[in-house]
Write a protein that holds these residues in place. Sequence first.
Motif, PDB file in Angstrom:
ATOM      1  N   TYR A 138       2.440   4.896 -10.395  1.00  0.00           N
ATOM      2  CA  TYR A 138       3.005   4.213  -9.347  1.00  0.00           C
ATOM      3  C   TYR A 138       3.451   2.801  -9.638  1.00  0.00           C
ATOM      4  O   TYR A 138       4.467   2.323  -9.661  1.00  0.00           O
ATOM      5  CB  TYR A 138       2.632   4.037  -7.925  1.00  0.00           C
ATOM      6  CG  TYR A 138       2.648   5.370  -7.400  1.00  0.00           C
ATOM      7  CD1 TYR A 138       3.108   6.821  -7.679  1.00  0.00           C
ATOM      8  CD2 TYR A 138       1.992   5.706  -5.877  1.00  0.00           C
ATOM      9  CE1 TYR A 138       3.248   7.698  -7.201  1.00  0.00           C
ATOM     10  CE2 TYR A 138       2.182   6.947  -5.191  1.00  0.00           C
ATOM     11  CZ  TYR A 138       2.661   7.986  -5.788  1.00  0.00           C
ATOM     12  OH  TYR A 138       2.678   9.308  -5.259  1.00  0.00           O
ATOM     13  N   MET A 139       2.344   1.921 -10.185  1.00  0.00           N
ATOM     14  CA  MET A 139       2.549   0.663 -10.405  1.00  0.00           C
ATOM     15  C   MET A 139       3.210   0.435 -11.578  1.00  0.00           C
ATOM     16  O   MET A 139       4.188  -0.407 -11.764  1.00  0.00           O
ATOM     17  CB  MET A 139       1.204   0.106 -10.693  1.00  0.00           C
ATOM     18  CG  MET A 139       1.243  -1.604 -10.476  1.00  0.00           C
ATOM     19  SD  MET A 139      -0.196  -2.303 -10.577  1.00  0.00           S
ATOM     20  CE  MET A 139      -0.772  -2.206  -8.888  1.00  0.00           C
ATOM     21  N   ILE A 142       7.105   1.122 -10.954  1.00  0.00           N
ATOM     22  CA  ILE A 142       7.534  -0.110 -10.125  1.00  0.00           C
ATOM     23  C   ILE A 142       7.911  -1.490 -11.055  1.00  0.00           C
ATOM     24  O   ILE A 142       9.011  -1.872 -11.059  1.00  0.00           O
ATOM     25  CB  ILE A 142       6.429  -0.759  -9.095  1.00  0.00           C
ATOM     26  CG1 ILE A 142       6.533   0.200  -7.851  1.00  0.00           C
ATOM     27  CG2 ILE A 142       6.889  -2.169  -8.453  1.00  0.00           C
ATOM     28  CD1 ILE A 142       5.233   0.199  -6.970  1.00  0.00           C
ATOM     29  N   THR A 179       3.279  -8.148  -6.286  1.00  0.00           N
ATOM     30  CA  THR A 179       3.478  -7.268  -5.498  1.00  0.00           C
ATOM     31  C   THR A 179       2.093  -6.833  -4.822  1.00  0.00           C
ATOM     32  O   THR A 179       2.157  -6.229  -3.848  1.00  0.00           O
ATOM     33  CB  THR A 179       4.094  -5.879  -6.264  1.00  0.00           C
ATOM     34  OG1 THR A 179       5.478  -6.408  -6.990  1.00  0.00           O
ATOM     35  CG2 THR A 179       4.182  -4.799  -5.694  1.00  0.00           C
ATOM     36  N   THR A 180       1.176  -6.982  -5.809  1.00  0.00           N
ATOM     37  CA  THR A 180      -0.118  -6.504  -5.486  1.00  0.00           C
ATOM     38  C   THR A 180      -0.662  -7.561  -4.324  1.00  0.00           C
ATOM     39  O   THR A 180      -1.521  -7.013  -3.459  1.00  0.00           O
ATOM     40  CB  THR A 180      -1.084  -6.799  -6.765  1.00  0.00           C
ATOM     41  OG1 THR A 180      -0.725  -5.691  -7.804  1.00  0.00           O
ATOM     42  CG2 THR A 180      -2.646  -6.417  -6.430  1.00  0.00           C
ATOM     43  N   ILE A 183       1.965  -7.162  -1.141  1.00  0.00           N
ATOM     44  CA  ILE A 183       2.263  -5.780  -0.399  1.00  0.00           C
ATOM     45  C   ILE A 183       0.896  -4.958  -0.581  1.00  0.00           C
ATOM     46  O   ILE A 183       0.609  -4.664   0.280  1.00  0.00           O
ATOM     47  CB  ILE A 183       3.068  -5.256  -1.083  1.00  0.00           C
ATOM     48  CG1 ILE A 183       4.585  -5.986  -0.928  1.00  0.00           C
ATOM     49  CG2 ILE A 183       3.448  -3.719  -0.400  1.00  0.00           C
ATOM     50  CD1 ILE A 183       5.830  -5.492  -1.468  1.00  0.00           C
ATOM     51  N   PHE A 184       0.415  -4.676  -1.898  1.00  0.00           N
ATOM     52  CA  PHE A 184      -0.758  -3.899  -1.901  1.00  0.00           C
ATOM     53  C   PHE A 184      -1.925  -4.375  -1.158  1.00  0.00           C
ATOM     54  O   PHE A 184      -2.581  -3.494  -0.316  1.00  0.00           O
ATOM     55  CB  PHE A 184      -1.084  -3.620  -3.290  1.00  0.00           C
ATOM     56  CG  PHE A 184       0.130  -2.937  -4.094  1.00  0.00           C
ATOM     57  CD1 PHE A 184       0.977  -2.005  -3.260  1.00  0.00           C
ATOM     58  CD2 PHE A 184       0.205  -2.900  -5.303  1.00  0.00           C
ATOM     59  CE1 PHE A 184       2.104  -1.381  -4.126  1.00  0.00           C
ATOM     60  CE2 PHE A 184       1.113  -2.358  -6.216  1.00  0.00           C
ATOM     61  CZ  PHE A 184       2.175  -1.775  -5.468  1.00  0.00           C
ATOM     62  N   SER A 203       8.942   4.239   4.384  1.00  0.00           N
ATOM     63  CA  SER A 203       8.657   4.728   3.080  1.00  0.00           C
ATOM     64  C   SER A 203       9.440   6.071   3.038  1.00  0.00           C
ATOM     65  O   SER A 203      10.064   6.389   1.938  1.00  0.00           O
ATOM     66  CB  SER A 203       7.270   4.907   2.568  1.00  0.00           C
ATOM     67  OG  SER A 203       7.170   5.937   1.555  1.00  0.00           O
ATOM     68  N   ALA A 335      10.660   0.339  -3.767  1.00  0.00           N
ATOM     69  CA  ALA A 335      10.194  -0.041  -2.387  1.00  0.00           C
ATOM     70  C   ALA A 335       9.392   1.310  -1.921  1.00  0.00           C
ATOM     71  O   ALA A 335       8.355   1.051  -1.305  1.00  0.00           O
ATOM     72  CB  ALA A 335      11.184  -0.443  -1.554  1.00  0.00           C
ATOM     73  N   MET A 338       5.735   1.370  -3.351  1.00  0.00           N
ATOM     74  CA  MET A 338       5.255   0.373  -2.858  1.00  0.00           C
ATOM     75  C   MET A 338       4.329   0.750  -1.676  1.00  0.00           C
ATOM     76  O   MET A 338       3.330   0.294  -0.987  1.00  0.00           O
ATOM     77  CB  MET A 338       5.889  -0.911  -2.641  1.00  0.00           C
ATOM     78  CG  MET A 338       6.352  -1.679  -4.094  1.00  0.00           C
ATOM     79  SD  MET A 338       7.351  -2.928  -3.411  1.00  0.00           S
ATOM     80  CE  MET A 338       7.958  -3.530  -5.280  1.00  0.00           C
ATOM     81  N   PHE A 341       1.816   3.365  -1.988  1.00  0.00           N
ATOM     82  CA  PHE A 341       0.503   2.948  -2.476  1.00  0.00           C
ATOM     83  C   PHE A 341      -0.644   2.977  -1.542  1.00  0.00           C
ATOM     84  O   PHE A 341      -1.853   3.646  -1.744  1.00  0.00           O
ATOM     85  CB  PHE A 341       0.641   1.811  -3.087  1.00  0.00           C
ATOM     86  CG  PHE A 341      -0.553   0.969  -3.935  1.00  0.00           C
ATOM     87  CD1 PHE A 341      -0.578   1.362  -5.243  1.00  0.00           C
ATOM     88  CD2 PHE A 341      -1.649   0.551  -3.275  1.00  0.00           C
ATOM     89  CE1 PHE A 341      -1.485   0.818  -5.788  1.00  0.00           C
ATOM     90  CE2 PHE A 341      -2.408  -0.075  -4.137  1.00  0.00           C
ATOM     91  CZ  PHE A 341      -2.631   0.204  -5.365  1.00  0.00           C
TER      92      PHE A 341
END
Length: 462
Positions: A138-139, A142, A179-180, A183-184, A203, A335, A338, A341
């Motif tokens: 996934y990452m 992205i 992003t990490t 968001i994550f 999502s 998105a 994200m 995740f």
Amino acid sequence: MTIGSLKPAKEKKSRKGKQVVDEKAPLLPSKQEEDGGFDEFNGASFGGAVFNLSTTIVGAGIMALPATMKVLGLVLGIALIIFMAFLTEASIELLIRFSRAGKTVSYGGVMGEAFGKYGRMLLQICILVNNVGVLVVYMIIIGDVLSGTTSSGIHHAGVLEGWFGMHWWNGRFFVLLVTTLAIFAPLASLKRIDSLRFTSALSVGLAVVFLVITAGITIFKLISGSILMPRLLPDVYDLTSFFNLFTVVPVLVTAYICHYNVHSIDNELEDNKQIKSVVRASLALCSTVYVLTSLFGFLLFGDATLDDVLANFDTDLGISYGSLLSDAVRVSYAAHLMLVFPIVFYPLRLNLNGLLFPLARPLTSDNFRFVLISAGLITLIFLGANFIPSIWDVFQFTGATAAVCIGFILPAAITLRDHHGIATMKDKILCIFMIVLAVFSNLVAIYSDSYSLFKKNASPRE
């Protein structure tokens, strides 16, 4: 997913008289009494549960489905997508049935009851392998979408690079770092899976945006007559083309894997009698998205459909505002991933905790251990996505194998073990079929991936 002692200890009355079994490591207390800063949790809603389970199902795998239509044809391909939805429902129903019979509140509990400590550990390892692989992929996606990627000496510009040019702040490492952290990490810090219901709904909405744009482009090109009639049935002309049909089996078999989150969602439901309806509604929603994505994706790109249909949107779509629509498709799906995740991360953390600290107190009541495991896993996934992009090749083997074990082999093994004597002959025949299908799909996946990897490595010397 709760991993801990397999013996129920206390029972607490909660949420309209529902009995909640409290194991050694419960999913989460119904109230945060020890913190005193939270209101009473009255149970997850039906809609929130459907969105969370649907988000677990619809990940990056949806992008491979249009390519399966290229191999199977629309009729056979769509039929198999629907068939796998019914098979997934059957496997989840077996898990729920044996959970109720044994009064266990986790997938690990059911495995432990049927096969002991080592059975539970096998499940935990499968979930770790599958979910770490999925999250790294996934990452990577992205990063590819936002910052671009270079393959075989050809650079594919990312969305940010296309908008603003090449800068240090839209490079892969910095974009994934932001992003990490933004968001994550915040979403992964939530201790209750129902807290993710709003991000899960968003999502699913973003996946629908991708579908609507693709459908709109396809319908426009159909009306203008620039799309040819697609192949309805597979094109089989020799033995090689026949065996090629089976290379898409692993994609279809793993399309609905969500079993590792079913118990977590069930445990938080206001009424646990709703779990079967939640599963059916989620599978119906995801099947609809899968069928329409496969249909419109294959119609739009035909035999030029790539293994990852998202890559097709790098090219000229041949319509007005095509570049803008391509960016909208790619950004909406980045998105979407994200927000998927944290849903996949949730059971990963719980199972790693269960594997490393099987006798410790509940993870949600130990903030230090919760933060340590969460930070460690996020760091591992972040480093994997940045420094070992070829990890995709590795997880084509380990991820597919672990996924089919979680979704089909282990539920079938639990049923055939029949610790409570509740399995019917029909159940056992179905389980034998699931095991044969899963093993066969694994062998095909390993063979096809090995062959592709061998060709890729051998081609420079030719």
